[in-house]
Design an enzyme around this catalytic site. Sequence first.
Site, short mmCIF file in Angstrom:
data_model
loop_
_atom_site.label_atom_id
_atom_site.label_comp_id
_atom_site.label_asym_id
_atom_site.label_seq_id
_atom_site.Cartn_x
_atom_site.Cartn_y
_atom_site.Cartn_z
N HIS A 154 -13.36 15.01 1.56
CA HIS A 154 -12.53 13.66 2.46
C HIS A 154 -11.65 13.92 3.30
CE1 HIS A 154 -13.77 13.12 -1.78
NE2 HIS A 154 -14.04 11.40 -1.37
N LYS A 201 -6.55 11.06 2.13
CA LYS A 201 -6.22 10.94 0.82
C LYS A 201 -5.00 11.52 0.31
CE LYS A 201 -9.30 11.34 -2.69
NZ LYS A 201 -9.35 10.55 -3.47
P1 NAD Z 1 -4.64 3.25 1.14
O1 NAD Z 1 -3.65 4.17 1.19
O2 NAD Z 1 -5.43 2.89 2.85
O3 NAD Z 1 -4.81 1.97 0.90
C1 NAD Z 1 -4.11 1.79 -0.01
C2 NAD Z 1 -3.05 0.61 -0.63
O4 NAD Z 1 -2.64 0.44 -1.80
C3 NAD Z 1 -2.12 -0.22 0.77
O5 NAD Z 1 -2.49 -1.38 0.59
C4 NAD Z 1 -0.75 0.05 0.09
O6 NAD Z 1 0.26 -0.83 0.64
C5 NAD Z 1 -0.88 -0.05 -1.51
N1 NAD Z 1 0.01 0.86 -2.16
C6 NAD Z 1 0.23 1.64 -2.21
N2 NAD Z 1 1.34 2.01 -2.94
C7 NAD Z 1 1.85 0.61 -3.64
C8 NAD Z 1 2.55 0.24 -4.34
N3 NAD Z 1 3.42 1.27 -4.91
N4 NAD Z 1 2.35 -0.70 -4.32
C9 NAD Z 1 2.05 -1.63 -4.76
N5 NAD Z 1 1.05 -1.67 -3.44
C10 NAD Z 1 0.98 0.36 -3.03
O7 NAD Z 1 -5.67 4.15 0.63
P2 NAD Z 1 -7.41 3.79 0.25
O8 NAD Z 1 -8.09 4.24 0.95
O9 NAD Z 1 -7.86 2.71 0.30
O10 NAD Z 1 -7.52 4.12 -1.78
C11 NAD Z 1 -6.24 3.95 -2.44
C12 NAD Z 1 -6.85 4.42 -3.99
O11 NAD Z 1 -8.23 3.85 -4.31
C13 NAD Z 1 -6.79 5.69 -3.76
O12 NAD Z 1 -6.10 6.47 -5.21
C14 NAD Z 1 -8.46 6.27 -3.44
O13 NAD Z 1 -8.35 7.76 -3.99
C15 NAD Z 1 -8.95 5.47 -4.28
N6 NAD Z 1 -10.71 5.51 -3.84
C16 NAD Z 1 -11.78 4.68 -4.94
C17 NAD Z 1 -12.14 4.82 -4.84
C18 NAD Z 1 -13.50 4.88 -5.93
O14 NAD Z 1 -15.08 4.58 -5.60
N7 NAD Z 1 -13.13 4.75 -7.04
C19 NAD Z 1 -13.08 4.79 -3.17
C20 NAD Z 1 -12.18 5.48 -2.09
C21 NAD Z 1 -10.97 5.13 -2.19
#
Ligand code: NAD
Length: 260
Positions: free
Chosen positions: A152, A156
């Site tokens: 990744h 991440k």
């Molecule tokens: P990112 O870091 O780009 O975005 C995270 C978001 O969450 C941001 O808007 C941040 O402000 C918010 N955030 C973080 N901590 C917070 C808190 N304590 N309170 C409120 N808001 C908070 O991350 P991303 O790449 O968008 O990924 C987010 C999550 O989704 C990760 O856990 C990632 O592993 C997961 N993910 C899952 C899939 C899937 O298919 N299930 C796919 C991609 C990413």
Amino acid sequence: MTGEPTRIVVTGASGRMGEELIDAAGDRSDVLIVAAVSRTPGSVTAEAAVGTHLDATLADEDHVDAVVDFTAPEATAEYAAIAAEHGVAFVTGTTGLAGHEADPVTALDAASESVPVLHASNFSRGIATLRGAIREAAASLPGYDVEVTETHHDGKRDAPSGTALTLAEDIEAERSDLTERQHGREGEQPREPEEIGVHARRAGDVTGEHEVLFAGNRETVSLSHRAGDRGVFAEGALDAAVAVADREPGRYEFADLLRD
Ligand code: NAD
């Protein structure tokens, strides 16, 4: 499509996945993003109302069918409880939940007492298909060593990925089913396989790659998936929200929805 669109509030709206969800929803008629909750207001698209707090947003909105959440484990725990208080379905793709000190797994279980809850560590249809193929391979190749490798982007937070852990758990589950089935049958003592290895690589801007290698003494089988872009996860999560929004309270599985 007939009927009203599923009305969705997105959390983590300023994140990579939040932005993908808003983009993907813009091209669909079966979903409507009614609000986007973000820790950094101002960074989401103009059409989306920026809320700073999910509770206030759900109280303000006339009608919300589902919260779609891709944030962080501590936020997911809090948001699940808030969605449940408002009687709104909760769909989350946040990974790294197991063992986190905020105990998001218990929060999801508690929320599922009153609303539909769906958590998937991977919302791509390809990975859902791969999971089926891997279970089949694990059943057909007892005694083969298995190594799961994921790659990744370097932003991440969790490693190994939730998907890699899910794939390893699937193989373990298939192996123990197999052991039970073989129990008591004479002459079927397959070689005892090594413990499943799970390897994580963080590099560049790779969206997500998973490979499962089954290695026997004279042959190997490799099953793999590569996500081309994050849009694939966003589409899957929106499909999930549409599918579970009107269901009874409880926990739902993404793979089951695909087969319905
Ligand atoms: P990112 O870091 O780009 O975005 C995270 C978001 O969450 C941001 O808007 C941040 O402000 C918010 N955030 C973080 N901590 C917070 C808190 N304590 N309170 C409120 N808001 C908070 O991350 P991303 O790449 O968008 O990924 C987010 C999550 O989704 C990760 O856990 C990632 O592993 C997961 N993910 C899952 C899939 C899937 O298919 N299930 C796919 C991609 C990413």
